[in-house]
Design a protein around this motif. Structure first.
Motif, PDB file in Angstrom:
ATOM      1  N   SER A 100       0.834  -1.203   0.000  1.00 25.28           N
ATOM      2  CA  SER A 100       0.000   0.000   0.000  1.00 25.28           C
ATOM      3  C   SER A 100       0.867   1.252   0.000  1.00 25.28           C
ATOM      4  CB  SER A 100      -0.909   0.028   1.234  1.00 25.28           C
ATOM      5  OG  SER A 100      -1.765  -1.093   1.238  1.00 25.28           O
ATOM      6  N   PRO A 101       0.615   2.193  -0.925  1.00 25.25           N
ATOM      7  CA  PRO A 101       1.412   3.424  -0.955  1.00 25.25           C
ATOM      8  C   PRO A 101       1.048   4.319   0.220  1.00 25.25           C
ATOM      9  CG  PRO A 101      -0.414   3.564  -2.497  1.00 25.25           C
ATOM     10  CD  PRO A 101      -0.419   2.165  -1.955  1.00 25.25           C
ATOM     11  N   PRO A 102       1.987   5.156   0.661  1.00 25.04           N
ATOM     12  CA  PRO A 102       1.671   6.059   1.767  1.00 25.04           C
ATOM     13  C   PRO A 102       0.613   7.077   1.350  1.00 25.04           C
ATOM     14  CG  PRO A 102       3.778   6.621   0.774  1.00 25.04           C
ATOM     15  CD  PRO A 102       3.358   5.319   0.168  1.00 25.04           C
ATOM     16  N   VAL A 103      -0.262   7.412   2.264  1.00 24.22           N
ATOM     17  CA  VAL A 103      -1.311   8.400   2.009  1.00 24.22           C
ATOM     18  C   VAL A 103      -1.007   9.635   2.840  1.00 24.22           C
ATOM     19  CG1 VAL A 103      -3.772   8.911   2.185  1.00 24.22           C
ATOM     20  CG2 VAL A 103      -3.025   6.617   1.536  1.00 24.22           C
ATOM     21  N   LEU A 104      -0.849  10.754   2.197  1.00 25.81           N
ATOM     22  CA  LEU A 104      -0.553  11.999   2.883  1.00 25.81           C
ATOM     23  C   LEU A 104      -1.805  12.478   3.620  1.00 25.81           C
ATOM     24  CD1 LEU A 104       1.767  14.105   3.124  1.00 25.81           C
ATOM     25  CD2 LEU A 104       0.661  15.337   1.238  1.00 25.81           C
ATOM     26  N   ALA A 143       1.461  16.331  -7.818  1.00 28.68           N
ATOM     27  CA  ALA A 143       2.596  15.395  -7.821  1.00 28.68           C
ATOM     28  C   ALA A 143       2.149  13.957  -8.063  1.00 28.68           C
ATOM     29  CB  ALA A 143       3.339  15.488  -6.496  1.00 28.68           C
ATOM     30  N   ASP A 144       0.843  13.765  -8.318  1.00 26.49           N
ATOM     31  CA  ASP A 144       0.278  12.433  -8.572  1.00 26.49           C
ATOM     32  C   ASP A 144       0.507  11.497  -7.392  1.00 26.49           C
ATOM     33  OD1 ASP A 144      -1.339  11.089 -10.351  1.00 26.49           O
ATOM     34  OD2 ASP A 144       0.308  10.033 -11.327  1.00 26.49           O
ATOM     35  N   LYS A 145       0.328  12.040  -6.165  1.00 22.30           N
ATOM     36  CA  LYS A 145       0.471  11.255  -4.944  1.00 22.30           C
ATOM     37  C   LYS A 145      -0.863  11.151  -4.217  1.00 22.30           C
ATOM     38  CE  LYS A 145       5.327  12.519  -4.166  1.00 22.30           C
ATOM     39  NZ  LYS A 145       6.292  13.148  -3.225  1.00 22.30           N
ATOM     40  N   ALA A 146      -1.001  10.102  -3.422  1.00 20.04           N
ATOM     41  CA  ALA A 146      -2.233   9.888  -2.668  1.00 20.04           C
ATOM     42  C   ALA A 146      -2.274  10.802  -1.457  1.00 20.04           C
ATOM     43  CB  ALA A 146      -2.333   8.428  -2.225  1.00 20.04           C
ATOM     44  N   ALA A 147      -3.428  11.441  -1.227  1.00 20.11           N
ATOM     45  CA  ALA A 147      -3.598  12.313  -0.062  1.00 20.11           C
ATOM     46  C   ALA A 147      -5.069  12.343   0.328  1.00 20.11           C
ATOM     47  CB  ALA A 147      -3.103  13.726  -0.365  1.00 20.11           C
ATOM     48  N   ARG A 148      -5.306  12.736   1.569  1.00 13.82           N
ATOM     49  CA  ARG A 148      -6.676  12.773   2.092  1.00 13.82           C
ATOM     50  C   ARG A 148      -6.863  14.028   2.933  1.00 13.82           C
ATOM     51  NH1 ARG A 148      -9.281  11.644   6.767  1.00 13.82           N
ATOM     52  NH2 ARG A 148     -11.366  10.671   6.682  1.00 13.82           N
ATOM     53  N   LEU A 149      -8.007  14.668   2.758  1.00 12.34           N
ATOM     54  CA  LEU A 149      -8.373  15.839   3.547  1.00 12.34           C
ATOM     55  C   LEU A 149      -9.854  15.756   3.882  1.00 12.34           C
ATOM     56  CD1 LEU A 149      -8.136  18.767   4.662  1.00 12.34           C
ATOM     57  CD2 LEU A 149      -8.456  19.568   2.302  1.00 12.34           C
ATOM     58  N   GLN A 150     -10.207  16.035   5.129  1.00 13.32           N
ATOM     59  CA  GLN A 150     -11.616  16.035   5.535  1.00 13.32           C
ATOM     60  C   GLN A 150     -11.923  17.327   6.277  1.00 13.32           C
ATOM     61  OE1 GLN A 150     -13.588  13.526   8.912  1.00 13.32           O
ATOM     62  NE2 GLN A 150     -13.981  12.402   7.020  1.00 13.32           N
ATOM     63  N   HIS A 151     -13.069  17.907   5.963  1.00 13.59           N
ATOM     64  CA  HIS A 151     -13.474  19.084   6.726  1.00 13.59           C
ATOM     65  C   HIS A 151     -14.991  19.128   6.847  1.00 13.59           C
ATOM     66  CE1 HIS A 151     -14.675  21.914   3.288  1.00 13.59           C
ATOM     67  NE2 HIS A 151     -14.156  20.886   2.667  1.00 13.59           N
ATOM     68  N   THR A 152     -15.435  19.780   7.909  1.00 10.30           N
ATOM     69  CA  THR A 152     -16.870  19.932   8.175  1.00 10.30           C
ATOM     70  C   THR A 152     -17.183  21.424   8.198  1.00 10.30           C
ATOM     71  OG1 THR A 152     -16.938  17.897   9.494  1.00 10.30           O
ATOM     72  CG2 THR A 152     -18.740  19.472   9.805  1.00 10.30           C
ATOM     73  N   PHE A 153     -18.195  21.814   7.442  1.00 12.68           N
ATOM     74  CA  PHE A 153     -18.609  23.216   7.390  1.00 12.68           C
ATOM     75  C   PHE A 153     -20.108  23.293   7.658  1.00 12.68           C
ATOM     76  CE2 PHE A 153     -18.642  21.347   3.188  1.00 12.68           C
ATOM     77  CZ  PHE A 153     -19.838  21.758   2.623  1.00 12.68           C
ATOM     78  N   LEU A 154     -20.613  24.480   7.906  1.00  9.01           N
ATOM     79  CA  LEU A 154     -22.006  24.659   8.286  1.00  9.01           C
ATOM     80  C   LEU A 154     -22.822  25.314   7.179  1.00  9.01           C
ATOM     81  CD1 LEU A 154     -21.534  25.993  11.941  1.00  9.01           C
ATOM     82  CD2 LEU A 154     -21.880  23.630  11.195  1.00  9.01           C
ATOM     83  N   THR A 155     -24.068  24.860   7.044  1.00 10.29           N
ATOM     84  CA  THR A 155     -24.983  25.490   6.103  1.00 10.29           C
ATOM     85  C   THR A 155     -25.461  26.822   6.689  1.00 10.29           C
ATOM     86  OG1 THR A 155     -26.961  24.485   7.077  1.00 10.29           O
ATOM     87  CG2 THR A 155     -25.791  23.212   5.398  1.00 10.29           C
ATOM     88  N   VAL A 156     -26.236  27.575   5.912  1.00  8.76           N
ATOM     89  CA  VAL A 156     -26.798  28.837   6.391  1.00  8.76           C
ATOM     90  C   VAL A 156     -27.647  28.609   7.636  1.00  8.76           C
ATOM     91  CG1 VAL A 156     -28.370  30.732   5.821  1.00  8.76           C
ATOM     92  CG2 VAL A 156     -26.779  29.870   4.099  1.00  8.76           C
ATOM     93  N   GLU A 157     -28.311  27.440   7.688  1.00 10.94           N
ATOM     94  CA  GLU A 157     -29.158  27.114   8.841  1.00 10.94           C
ATOM     95  C   GLU A 157     -28.362  26.570  10.018  1.00 10.94           C
ATOM     96  OE1 GLU A 157     -31.267  27.202   5.098  1.00 10.94           O
ATOM     97  OE2 GLU A 157     -29.650  25.875   5.762  1.00 10.94           O
ATOM     98  N   GLY A 158     -27.053  26.362   9.835  1.00 12.56           N
ATOM     99  CA  GLY A 158     -26.218  25.866  10.919  1.00 12.56           C
ATOM    100  C   GLY A 158     -26.053  24.362  10.966  1.00 12.56           C
TER     101      GLY A 158
END
Length: 233
Positions: free
Chosen positions: A32-36, A63-78
């Motif tokens: 398995s390749p490393p995931v940034l 760079a054609d490398k594996a990476a992962r990012l997760q984020h949570t944001f709020l709608t206008v209603e919260g």
């Protein structure tokens, strides 16, 4: 054949980005390749996505490398919406959006394959995104040598109807898929006719169609059980 309809991407921008320092992880298994890991972020209402986190993901993408990012944001209603980006090969990004806590949303969890990152504000915007299942089905068909269906004899009549509608959306990405694959894409809650319709099959163009508009309903013309024409309306 008669029907009544209710009336009514730019090129990806490129920029040089510097890959910031970030931790890496590996999936169990020596091959398995490393995931940034570009981090997990929770944004307050109206807050921008971290520039460092976005640069981490987009730098890995360039760079054609594996990476992962997760984020949570709020709608206008919260209400919170969680989005996960996973960089793939050839400039593609898998984007999974979890809308299950959005009181005014109805899409549940949506997974797309996107290309051409453009601007970063609350989320990362892309030039083009397609449903992940559509992309996988097309690749599967190509791998086994399946070719797109021949043009449907019903298409000319339906093309004329589409020209009168400002709301119908062409779905060329579905052309060539098997009927079973498109039915799978259309799965969801509620009556099937609100999500999927066959308007014609081979040389039979006489399907009775009601005039209710459903923005996410997939309408198809089939030739030998393969999609020859598709629109959302």
């Amino acid at each position: 054949m008669t029907a009544t309809l209710l009336g009514g991407c730019s090129d990806p921008e490129s920029s040089s980005r510097t890959l910031p320092t970030a931790s890496t992880s590996t999936t169990p298994g020596a091959s398995s390749p490393p995931v940034l890991d570009c981090g997990t972020q929770t944004q307050s209402q109206g807050e921008r996505l971290s520039e460092k986190a976005a640069d981490c993901l987009l730098g890995a993408l360039a760079a054609d490398k594996a990476a992962r990012l997760q984020h949570t944001f709020l709608t206008v209603e919260g209400d919170p919406i969680t989005r996960t980006y996973r960089s793939l090969t050839s400039g593609r990004v898998e984007v999974t959006t979890d809308n299950t806590q959005d009181s005014f949303g109805s899409e549940g969890v949506v997974s797309e394959i996107c290309i051409g990152p453009r601007e970063v504000v609350t989320v990362i915007d892309f030039a083009v995104c397609e449903d992940r299942h559509t992309v996988e089905a097309r690749a599967r068909n190509a791998a086994i040598g399946m070719r797109p269906a021949v043009p449907s004899p019903c298409a000319a009549d339906w093309d004329a109807v589409m020209k009168q509608s400002r709301l119908a959306i062409a779905r060329p990405d579905l052309v060539g898929l098997n009927l079973a694959d498109v039915r799978e894409l259309a799965k969801g809650p509620g009556p099937v006719f609100r999500r999927f319709r066959i308007l014609g099959k081979d040389d039979d163009c006489g399907a009775a169609v009601n005039d209710d508009y459903q923005s996410k309903r997939i309408n198809v013309l089939l030739v030998k059980n393969k999609v020859a024409w598709a629109y959302n309306f």
